[in-house]
Design an enzyme around this catalytic site. Structure first.
Site: not given
Ligand code: ACO
Length: 324
Positions: A113, A251, A281
């Protein structure tokens, strides 16, 4: 002195949108649980023929169009992804080929990520080192292909997509924080947390692709501290204070993590860009997707101070402060 400035941005999403209600038919979950625990309302899922390379290529083309450039103007492509089309070669070279580019060089960066933050930092250093003049930096993922669709604790969280920016070397005007471009990058990792968030397969172990495994509560526990540490490092390194920031583009993993991080950092809610409700996500694609939304709707404007951050598998974490 060279500064690296973003001169183009683009994004791409799969055709299929999946609402939380559709997940109720796959695992024992509810729209209410997903919204309350994560803030996610929908995500996009890659269909037949849609891959990390096809989504990354579409985002790259959109960024080139946005900048008014062609691949002839690009020296290098850096792709952040944890879901490449193949174990090798790097998906970045497949995107290079799909764009019709046979000069320069292309490679992948793997920091899950945090991948886009690590890729943008790498590009900044290549530009400052004189290795390139313009670099296409892409975050592209198809996490739907590594999810265990029987595991309700993970399959409801992720989505697919891609975002891309073009980073260009420009001469700094003043040599201080008033210059356009990246002002500072901070990145970290700690492999002691490998078993908290990982994929249980790989070429050298199982010879399979494997599925994502996560101890969500453990990740949550560490996320806010790690995120706020690197963001604070960016503030300290530049002398810029949270109140001077125009936009915080975190994020997009979980709205509760984003809210808690912003609160701890003293960043006002109205400065926080949220897209986790729309995209879920999307790992390395999440920051450039969120950036593209906030640039295209006119929120982020030239001269604004923008803080990017991410935290993910490894653990890896990092932040970048940009004068847009
Ligand atoms: N639907 C309904 N109930 C569920 C679901 C679901 N989809 N998933 C779990 N539950 C249940 C659990 O079984 C548990 O039930 P129990 O109390 O009877 O045991 C209950 O809900 C609570 O589970 P928790 O895991 O404690 O829930 P939590 O509030 O921690 O939320 C979540 C889980 C959303 C995963 C959260 O921990 C989180 O966001 N963690 C961080 C994830 C993250 O940020 N990842 C970033 C990096 S991603 C990357 O790098 C690839």
């Amino acid at each position: 002195m060279i500064r690296s400035a973003i001169c183009g941005i683009g994004s791409a999403l799969p055709k299929k949108k999946m609402l939380n209600s559709e997940l109720e038919g796959i695992v024992e979950t509810s729209d209410a649980w997903i919204v309350q625990r994560t803030g996610i309302r929908q995500r996009y899922i890659a269909g037949e023929g849609e891959t990390t390379v096809s989504l990354g290529t579409a985002a790259a083309k959109a960024a080139l169009d946005n900048a008014g450039l062609t691949v002839a103007d690009i020296d290098c492509i850096i792709l952040a992804t944890a879901t490449p089309n193949h174990t090798f070669p790097a998906s970045a070279v497949e995107i290079q080929n799909a764009l019709g580019m046979s000069h320069g060089f292309a490679f992948d960066v793997q920091a899950v990520c945090s991948g886009f933050i690590f890729a943008l930092t790498t590009a900044d250093l290549y530009l400052k080192g004189g290795m390139a003049k313009r670099i296409l930096v892409i975050g592209a993922e198809t996490f739907s292909r590594i999810l265990d669709w029987n595991d309700r604790s993970t399959c409801v969280l992720f989505g697919d997509g891609a975002g891309a920016v073009i980073l260009e070397a420009i001469e700094s005007a003043n040599g201080d924080n008033s210059d356009r471009g990246i002002l500072v990058c901070k990145q970290r990792s700690d492999g002691a947390f490998v078993d908290k968030l990982y994929v249980d397969g790989g070429p050298s172990t199982t010879q399979t692709t494997g599925h994502l495994r996560m101890e969500g509560r453990e990740v949550f526990k560490h996320a806010v501290g790690m995120i706020t540490d690197v963001v604070d490092d960016c503030f300290s390194a530049t002398g810029i204070s949270p109140s001077e920031l125009d936009w915080f583009v975190p994020h997009q993993a979980n709205k509760r993590i984003i809210d808690a991080s912003a609160k701890k950092l003293g960043i006002a809610d109205e400065k926080v860009v949220i897209t986790v409700d729309q995209h879920g996500n999307t790992s390395a694609a999440s920051v450039p997707l969120a950036l593209a939304v906030a640039v295209n709707d006119g929120r982020i404007k030239k001269g604004d101070l923008v803080m990017l951050e991410a935290m993910g598998g490894g653990f890896t974490w990092g932040a970048i402060l940009i004068r847009w």
